[in-house]
Scaffold this active site. Structure first.
Site, PDB file in Angstrom:
ATOM      1  N   ARG A 196      28.524 -19.811  49.781  1.00  0.00           N
ATOM      2  CA  ARG A 196      27.649 -18.519  49.830  1.00  0.00           C
ATOM      3  C   ARG A 196      28.652 -17.538  49.013  1.00  0.00           C
ATOM      4  O   ARG A 196      29.506 -17.236  49.305  1.00  0.00           O
ATOM      5  CB  ARG A 196      27.230 -18.241  51.021  1.00  0.00           C
ATOM      6  CG  ARG A 196      26.011 -18.233  51.317  1.00  0.00           C
ATOM      7  CD  ARG A 196      25.528 -17.746  52.950  1.00  0.00           C
ATOM      8  NE  ARG A 196      25.882 -16.502  53.191  1.00  0.00           N
ATOM      9  CZ  ARG A 196      25.374 -15.731  54.197  1.00  0.00           C
ATOM     10  NH1 ARG A 196      24.840 -16.771  55.321  1.00  0.00           N
ATOM     11  NH2 ARG A 196      25.413 -14.598  54.632  1.00  0.00           N
ATOM     12  N   LYS A 224      24.869 -16.565  64.747  1.00  0.00           N
ATOM     13  CA  LYS A 224      23.583 -16.284  65.277  1.00  0.00           C
ATOM     14  C   LYS A 224      22.667 -17.312  64.531  1.00  0.00           C
ATOM     15  O   LYS A 224      21.627 -17.706  64.907  1.00  0.00           O
ATOM     16  CB  LYS A 224      22.962 -15.030  64.575  1.00  0.00           C
ATOM     17  CG  LYS A 224      23.720 -13.779  65.196  1.00  0.00           C
ATOM     18  CD  LYS A 224      23.265 -12.476  64.654  1.00  0.00           C
ATOM     19  CE  LYS A 224      23.425 -12.272  63.078  1.00  0.00           C
ATOM     20  NZ  LYS A 224      24.705 -12.308  62.487  1.00  0.00           N
ATOM     21  N   ARG A 234      33.142 -21.307  55.985  1.00  0.00           N
ATOM     22  CA  ARG A 234      31.991 -21.549  55.364  1.00  0.00           C
ATOM     23  C   ARG A 234      31.811 -21.457  53.856  1.00  0.00           C
ATOM     24  O   ARG A 234      31.329 -22.151  53.201  1.00  0.00           O
ATOM     25  CB  ARG A 234      31.023 -20.673  56.226  1.00  0.00           C
ATOM     26  CG  ARG A 234      29.369 -20.705  55.845  1.00  0.00           C
ATOM     27  CD  ARG A 234      28.395 -20.055  56.691  1.00  0.00           C
ATOM     28  NE  ARG A 234      28.436 -18.826  56.066  1.00  0.00           N
ATOM     29  CZ  ARG A 234      27.716 -17.647  56.883  1.00  0.00           C
ATOM     30  NH1 ARG A 234      27.287 -17.868  57.948  1.00  0.00           N
ATOM     31  NH2 ARG A 234      27.794 -16.542  56.287  1.00  0.00           N
TER      32      ARG A 234
HETATM   33  P1  ADP Z   1      25.388 -12.466  57.987  1.00  0.00           P
HETATM   34  O1  ADP Z   1      24.782 -12.103  59.292  1.00  0.00           O
HETATM   35  O2  ADP Z   1      26.452 -13.603  57.797  1.00  0.00           O
HETATM   36  O3  ADP Z   1      25.790 -11.200  57.197  1.00  0.00           O
HETATM   37  P2  ADP Z   1      22.533 -12.579  56.620  1.00  0.00           P
HETATM   38  O4  ADP Z   1      22.086 -13.905  56.137  1.00  0.00           O
HETATM   39  O5  ADP Z   1      22.192 -12.276  58.123  1.00  0.00           O
HETATM   40  O6  ADP Z   1      24.213 -13.085  56.996  1.00  0.00           O
HETATM   41  O7  ADP Z   1      22.615 -11.420  55.510  1.00  0.00           O
HETATM   42  C1  ADP Z   1      23.116 -11.603  54.344  1.00  0.00           C
HETATM   43  C2  ADP Z   1      22.998 -10.212  53.615  1.00  0.00           C
HETATM   44  O8  ADP Z   1      21.290 -10.062  53.445  1.00  0.00           O
HETATM   45  C3  ADP Z   1      23.363  -9.099  54.351  1.00  0.00           C
HETATM   46  O9  ADP Z   1      24.834  -8.737  53.980  1.00  0.00           O
HETATM   47  C4  ADP Z   1      22.365  -7.932  53.552  1.00  0.00           C
HETATM   48  O10 ADP Z   1      22.913  -7.509  52.247  1.00  0.00           O
HETATM   49  C5  ADP Z   1      21.339  -8.809  53.592  1.00  0.00           C
HETATM   50  N1  ADP Z   1      20.158  -8.540  54.783  1.00  0.00           N
HETATM   51  C6  ADP Z   1      20.058  -9.341  55.667  1.00  0.00           C
HETATM   52  N2  ADP Z   1      19.107  -8.907  56.424  1.00  0.00           N
HETATM   53  C7  ADP Z   1      19.123  -7.608  56.505  1.00  0.00           C
HETATM   54  C8  ADP Z   1      18.399  -6.553  57.066  1.00  0.00           C
HETATM   55  N3  ADP Z   1      17.811  -6.742  58.364  1.00  0.00           N
HETATM   56  N4  ADP Z   1      18.598  -5.281  56.526  1.00  0.00           N
HETATM   57  C9  ADP Z   1      19.269  -5.100  55.112  1.00  0.00           C
HETATM   58  N5  ADP Z   1      20.059  -6.102  54.697  1.00  0.00           N
HETATM   59  C10 ADP Z   1      19.864  -7.273  55.162  1.00  0.00           C
END
Ligand code: ADP
Length: 190
Positions: A134, A15, A128
């Site tokens: 990360r 994404k 990654r």
């Molecule tokens: P990925 O899709 O690889 O899990 P993201 O960068 O989208 O990575 O999200 C990383 C972390 O940030 C999630 O595991 C969560 O803890 C938090 N997070 C991100 N977006 C949200 C959201 N919309 N609601 C709640 N937690 C979120």
């Protein structure tokens, strides 16, 4: 005209990569809640200190915090052409986003569901981990993030299917091939 695209899909589906390219090529602003949260953690802000352990476990940050962040970010975009990446992630967030879009006169152009088989997702995330380091890309946290996706976020697939906005994108090809499917899906939507 103000418009929005939502990227939906499990961690590791690509994404973020695709959202960045779509933003650069089509003049959208990418709003990644994950990136925003990670920058708070890196800065050591009050919010960052609060969410750090949640991100490290791979759990979701509470809806009220996320919604406050999103409201603040949207207000800072002058002519909203927004890509939501990693938001909404719960039914409550999706309902709140509906309200916010209509309040701001932003129309939903499409919801792109990017998917790949689970073993491929795990492989990509572990890869990654080695390249970017990360802190939530370790095997235990990855498994939890996939579980959290299934229980809390996957129900949104049905939600957006019912509104007619959902477009399914096969995330398994090369980044270029995936991007071409995204372009085609958005043209079909226009
Ligand atoms: P990925 O899709 O690889 O899990 P993201 O960068 O989208 O990575 O999200 C990383 C972390 O940030 C999630 O595991 C969560 O803890 C938090 N997070 C991100 N977006 C949200 C959201 N919309 N609601 C709640 N937690 C979120």
């Amino acid at each position: 005209m103000a418009e929005a695209v939502i990227f939906l899909g499990p961690p590791g589906a690509g994404k973020g990569t695709q959202a960045k390219r779509l933003a650069a090529e089509m003049g959208f602003t990418q709003l990644s809640t994950g990136d925003i949260l990670r920058s708070h953690v890196a800065r050591g802000s009050e919010l960052g200190r609060r969410v750090k352990p949640i991100l490290e476990r791979g759990d979701l940050v509470p809806d009220d915090l996320i919604l406050a962040l999103v409201r603040e970010e949207i207000a800072a975009i002058p002519h909203p052409k927004v890509i939501f990446d990693g938001f909404p992630r719960t039914s409550a967030q999706a309902a709140a986003l509906d309200g916010l879009l209509s309040e701001l006169g932003i129309s939903l152009k499409g919801v792109l569901l990017v998917t790949a088989p689970e073993e491929e997702l795990v492989k990509r995330l572990l890869n990654r981990a080695q390249q970017e380091g990360r802190s939530d890309d370790n095997e235990a946290t990855i498994r939890n993030r996939l579980e959290v996706y299934k229980t809390q976020t996957q129900p949104l697939v049905d939600y957006y299917q019912k509104t007619g906005h959902l477009r399914k994108i096969n995330g398994l090809g090369s980044p270029d091939a995936v991007y071409r499917s995204i372009e085609a899906a958005l043209v079909a939507e226009a």
